[in-house]
Design a protein around this motif. Structure first.
Motif, PDB file in Angstrom:
ATOM      1  N   ASP A 175      25.278 -43.874 -40.756  1.00  0.00           N
ATOM      2  CA  ASP A 175      26.002 -42.956 -41.635  1.00  0.00           C
ATOM      3  C   ASP A 175      26.146 -41.567 -41.019  1.00  0.00           C
ATOM      4  OD1 ASP A 175      26.379 -44.885 -43.543  1.00  0.00           O
ATOM      5  OD2 ASP A 175      24.707 -44.262 -44.815  1.00  0.00           O
ATOM      6  N   SER A 176      25.231 -41.205 -40.117  1.00  0.00           N
ATOM      7  CA  SER A 176      25.318 -39.891 -39.474  1.00  0.00           C
ATOM      8  C   SER A 176      26.302 -39.871 -38.312  1.00  0.00           C
ATOM      9  CB  SER A 176      23.924 -39.461 -38.982  1.00  0.00           C
ATOM     10  OG  SER A 176      23.477 -40.310 -37.932  1.00  0.00           O
ATOM     11  N   ILE A 177      26.808 -41.039 -37.898  1.00  0.00           N
ATOM     12  CA  ILE A 177      27.788 -41.115 -36.813  1.00  0.00           C
ATOM     13  C   ILE A 177      29.185 -41.039 -37.421  1.00  0.00           C
ATOM     14  CG2 ILE A 177      28.684 -42.541 -34.937  1.00  0.00           C
ATOM     15  CD1 ILE A 177      25.921 -43.785 -34.697  1.00  0.00           C
ATOM     16  N   PRO A 178      30.039 -40.110 -36.990  1.00  0.00           N
ATOM     17  CA  PRO A 178      31.385 -39.974 -37.588  1.00  0.00           C
ATOM     18  C   PRO A 178      32.194 -41.258 -37.476  1.00  0.00           C
ATOM     19  CG  PRO A 178      30.854 -38.089 -36.186  1.00  0.00           C
ATOM     20  CD  PRO A 178      29.787 -39.112 -35.941  1.00  0.00           C
ATOM     21  N   ARG A 179      32.883 -41.579 -38.552  1.00  0.00           N
ATOM     22  CA  ARG A 179      33.739 -42.766 -38.541  1.00  0.00           C
ATOM     23  C   ARG A 179      34.975 -42.581 -37.664  1.00  0.00           C
ATOM     24  NH1 ARG A 179      31.160 -42.814 -43.395  1.00  0.00           N
ATOM     25  NH2 ARG A 179      30.491 -44.857 -44.204  1.00  0.00           N
ATOM     26  N   ASP A 180      35.245 -41.341 -37.286  1.00  0.00           N
ATOM     27  CA  ASP A 180      36.381 -41.100 -36.396  1.00  0.00           C
ATOM     28  C   ASP A 180      36.196 -41.796 -35.055  1.00  0.00           C
ATOM     29  OD1 ASP A 180      37.389 -39.532 -38.387  1.00  0.00           O
ATOM     30  OD2 ASP A 180      36.735 -37.626 -37.507  1.00  0.00           O
ATOM     31  N   LEU A 181      34.949 -41.983 -34.633  1.00  0.00           N
ATOM     32  CA  LEU A 181      34.701 -42.686 -33.374  1.00  0.00           C
ATOM     33  C   LEU A 181      35.134 -44.141 -33.477  1.00  0.00           C
ATOM     34  CD1 LEU A 181      31.165 -41.267 -32.447  1.00  0.00           C
ATOM     35  CD2 LEU A 181      33.386 -40.584 -31.520  1.00  0.00           C
ATOM     36  N   LEU A 272       6.766 -43.375 -23.470  1.00  0.00           N
ATOM     37  CA  LEU A 272       8.026 -43.423 -22.736  1.00  0.00           C
ATOM     38  C   LEU A 272       9.234 -43.193 -23.633  1.00  0.00           C
ATOM     39  CD1 LEU A 272       7.337 -46.448 -20.336  1.00  0.00           C
ATOM     40  CD2 LEU A 272       7.435 -44.026 -19.726  1.00  0.00           C
ATOM     41  N   LEU A 273       9.146 -43.634 -24.873  1.00  0.00           N
ATOM     42  CA  LEU A 273      10.299 -43.578 -25.781  1.00  0.00           C
ATOM     43  C   LEU A 273      10.091 -42.583 -26.911  1.00  0.00           C
ATOM     44  CD1 LEU A 273      10.877 -47.433 -26.019  1.00  0.00           C
ATOM     45  CD2 LEU A 273      12.044 -45.827 -24.503  1.00  0.00           C
ATOM     46  N   GLN A 274       9.169 -41.646 -26.730  1.00  0.00           N
ATOM     47  CA  GLN A 274       8.830 -40.726 -27.811  1.00  0.00           C
ATOM     48  C   GLN A 274      10.022 -39.874 -28.241  1.00  0.00           C
ATOM     49  OE1 GLN A 274       5.753 -37.968 -26.797  1.00  0.00           O
ATOM     50  NE2 GLN A 274       5.460 -37.246 -28.887  1.00  0.00           N
ATOM     51  N   ARG A 275      10.811 -39.404 -27.286  1.00  0.00           N
ATOM     52  CA  ARG A 275      11.930 -38.539 -27.648  1.00  0.00           C
ATOM     53  C   ARG A 275      12.983 -39.292 -28.452  1.00  0.00           C
ATOM     54  NH1 ARG A 275      16.214 -38.550 -23.673  1.00  0.00           N
ATOM     55  NH2 ARG A 275      15.853 -40.115 -22.047  1.00  0.00           N
ATOM     56  N   TYR A 276      13.181 -40.572 -28.146  1.00  0.00           N
ATOM     57  CA  TYR A 276      14.104 -41.364 -28.945  1.00  0.00           C
ATOM     58  C   TYR A 276      13.568 -41.608 -30.340  1.00  0.00           C
ATOM     59  CZ  TYR A 276      16.442 -42.406 -24.516  1.00  0.00           C
ATOM     60  OH  TYR A 276      17.106 -42.303 -23.311  1.00  0.00           O
ATOM     61  N   LEU A 277      12.247 -41.820 -30.429  1.00  0.00           N
ATOM     62  CA  LEU A 277      11.636 -42.086 -31.723  1.00  0.00           C
ATOM     63  C   LEU A 277      11.772 -40.888 -32.642  1.00  0.00           C
ATOM     64  CD1 LEU A 277       9.925 -43.893 -33.563  1.00  0.00           C
ATOM     65  CD2 LEU A 277       7.898 -42.916 -32.501  1.00  0.00           C
ATOM     66  N   VAL A 278      11.513 -39.684 -32.144  1.00  0.00           N
ATOM     67  CA  VAL A 278      11.616 -38.478 -32.969  1.00  0.00           C
ATOM     68  C   VAL A 278      13.057 -38.272 -33.417  1.00  0.00           C
ATOM     69  CG1 VAL A 278      11.363 -35.980 -32.957  1.00  0.00           C
ATOM     70  CG2 VAL A 278       9.624 -37.414 -31.878  1.00  0.00           C
ATOM     71  N   ALA A 279      14.014 -38.461 -32.505  1.00  0.00           N
ATOM     72  CA  ALA A 279      15.415 -38.282 -32.870  1.00  0.00           C
ATOM     73  C   ALA A 279      15.865 -39.320 -33.881  1.00  0.00           C
ATOM     74  CB  ALA A 279      16.286 -38.352 -31.618  1.00  0.00           C
ATOM     75  N   GLY A 280      15.421 -40.571 -33.718  1.00  0.00           N
ATOM     76  CA  GLY A 280      15.815 -41.622 -34.637  1.00  0.00           C
ATOM     77  C   GLY A 280      15.248 -41.423 -36.021  1.00  0.00           C
ATOM     78  N   LEU A 281      13.966 -41.045 -36.106  1.00  0.00           N
ATOM     79  CA  LEU A 281      13.355 -40.814 -37.417  1.00  0.00           C
ATOM     80  C   LEU A 281      13.975 -39.619 -38.122  1.00  0.00           C
ATOM     81  CD1 LEU A 281       9.587 -41.458 -36.590  1.00  0.00           C
ATOM     82  CD2 LEU A 281      11.138 -42.934 -37.854  1.00  0.00           C
ATOM     83  N   THR A 282      14.346 -38.578 -37.351  1.00  0.00           N
ATOM     84  CA  THR A 282      14.976 -37.402 -37.944  1.00  0.00           C
ATOM     85  C   THR A 282      16.320 -37.741 -38.538  1.00  0.00           C
ATOM     86  OG1 THR A 282      13.822 -35.991 -36.364  1.00  0.00           O
ATOM     87  CG2 THR A 282      15.714 -35.057 -37.512  1.00  0.00           C
ATOM     88  N   ALA A 283      17.116 -38.497 -37.777  1.00  0.00           N
ATOM     89  CA  ALA A 283      18.435 -38.872 -38.277  1.00  0.00           C
ATOM     90  C   ALA A 283      18.329 -39.805 -39.468  1.00  0.00           C
ATOM     91  CB  ALA A 283      19.255 -39.533 -37.164  1.00  0.00           C
ATOM     92  N   GLY A 284      17.362 -40.721 -39.454  1.00  0.00           N
ATOM     93  CA  GLY A 284      17.204 -41.630 -40.573  1.00  0.00           C
ATOM     94  C   GLY A 284      16.755 -40.926 -41.823  1.00  0.00           C
ATOM     95  N   ALA A 285      15.967 -39.847 -41.654  1.00  0.00           N
ATOM     96  CA  ALA A 285      15.483 -39.116 -42.817  1.00  0.00           C
ATOM     97  C   ALA A 285      16.537 -38.213 -43.412  1.00  0.00           C
ATOM     98  CB  ALA A 285      14.254 -38.282 -42.430  1.00  0.00           C
ATOM     99  N   VAL A 286      17.576 -37.856 -42.616  1.00  0.00           N
ATOM    100  CA  VAL A 286      18.617 -36.964 -43.115  1.00  0.00           C
ATOM    101  C   VAL A 286      19.344 -37.586 -44.290  1.00  0.00           C
ATOM    102  CG1 VAL A 286      20.839 -35.938 -42.535  1.00  0.00           C
ATOM    103  CG2 VAL A 286      18.912 -35.720 -40.969  1.00  0.00           C
ATOM    104  N   LYS A 287      19.540 -38.897 -44.213  1.00  0.00           N
ATOM    105  CA  LYS A 287      20.217 -39.585 -45.301  1.00  0.00           C
ATOM    106  C   LYS A 287      19.447 -39.479 -46.603  1.00  0.00           C
ATOM    107  CE  LYS A 287      21.861 -43.993 -46.927  1.00  0.00           C
ATOM    108  NZ  LYS A 287      21.679 -45.423 -46.891  1.00  0.00           N
TER     109      LYS A 287
END
Length: 287
Positions: A175-181, A272-287
């Motif tokens: 939902d955080s990714i624009p549908r225009d893409l 190794l994947l900590q930066r992806y995890l933080v970004a993913g959880l942040t975006a998921g929580a925005v909703k």
């Protein structure tokens, strides 16, 4: 000597010192158990079973060699890798298509589906233990497909509680990714599936990684279902560690050594994947 002025945006000193004290206490609180595990894993059994000493004497790496001989830890380790890896892959693939459909399309029953997915997370896992056990046994008796005591049955079991959360989390990220893409990709000749793989998935890599880490950690460390749904051949490490306790003795140094060894895949993957995890959880929580 000119007076040093504090920046108006700098936090007050009381806040800075409070933060330092809290972080120090948290570091000590989390570091002490790890120190005890590491030192205990390097001690002979008689020293571990005796009076506790903060500074060990006579360190040895023998427990790290014996852990593979006392019990079939290698087989348990391989079972955990197969089960956790397969459950993670299946959870991510199914969640991708389900979350994309929920996020991009409006259909009858969409809200009911979303609520049902979230509702499964409200119940404790033990409520599903007996129904799944009876279901797997009946399927084996009826069709001959033995799910009980097999890695396949354990994978399906883990999907029942990792998949709903994975779908919900990816829906919030999509939902955080624009549908225009999506529309731009379709203008270039892509269909819905092509837009998903060429545009949406590359943009949703942090969310996908976060879901994969969650599914893997859940399957890797799960004990309740693994202790009931497996046998000696398909036992995982989370249950197999109990085998170091015998009727005559408990090999505490080997328990500590094995616990550290089986934690390596999860800790390494998380770092190794900590930066992806933080970004993913942040975006998921925005909703």
């Amino acid at each position: 000597m000119p007076e040093t002025r504090r920046s108006p945006t700098a936090p007050p000193r009381s806040f800075v010192w409070t933060r330092r004290v809290v972080l120090t206490l948290l570091t000590v609180f989390t570091g002490l158990p790890i120190y005890v595990m590491v030192t205990s894993s390097l001690k002979p059994l008689r020293e571990v079973a005796g009076e506790f000493r903060w500074i060990p004497h006579g360190l040895t790496v023998r427990p790290y060699v014996d852990i593979w001989r006392t019990i079939p830890l290698g087989r348990y380790f391989a079972n955990s890798l197969i089960v956790a890896g397969t459950a993670t892959a299946c959870s991510v693939v199914v969640a991708l298509f389900a979350a994309y459909a929920v996020s991009r399309y409006r259909f009858r029953g969409r809200r009911a589906f979303t609520v049902s997915v979230l509702a499964t997370q409200m119940f404790p896992g033990i409520l599903f233990l007996l129904p799944l056990f009876l279901l797997f046994v009946n399927i084996g008796n009826t069709t001959g497909v033995m799910l009980y005591g097999s890695r396949t049955g354990l994978i399906l079991t883990y999907l029942t509680f990792s998949l709903p959360f994975s779908i919900w989390m990816l829906v919030g990220y999509f939902d955080s990714i624009p549908r225009d893409l999506d529309q731009a990709a379709m203008v270039d000749g892509c269909g819905p599936v092509g837009a998903l793989f060429r545009v949406v998935i590359p943009a949703a890599v942090p969310g996908i990684v976060a879901v994969a880490i969650y599914a893997f950690m859940t399957a890797w460390s799960e004990v309740l279902f693994a202790s009931v749904m497996t046998d000696d051949r398909t036992r995982t490490v989370s249950v197999g560690l109990q085998s170091y306790a015998t009727l005559n003795d408990v090999y505490w140094n080997q328990v500590m050594a094995a616990s550290l060894v089986v934690s390596v895949p999860v800790v390494a993957g998380f770092l190794l994947l900590q930066r992806y995890l933080v970004a993913g959880l942040t975006a998921g929580a925005v909703k």
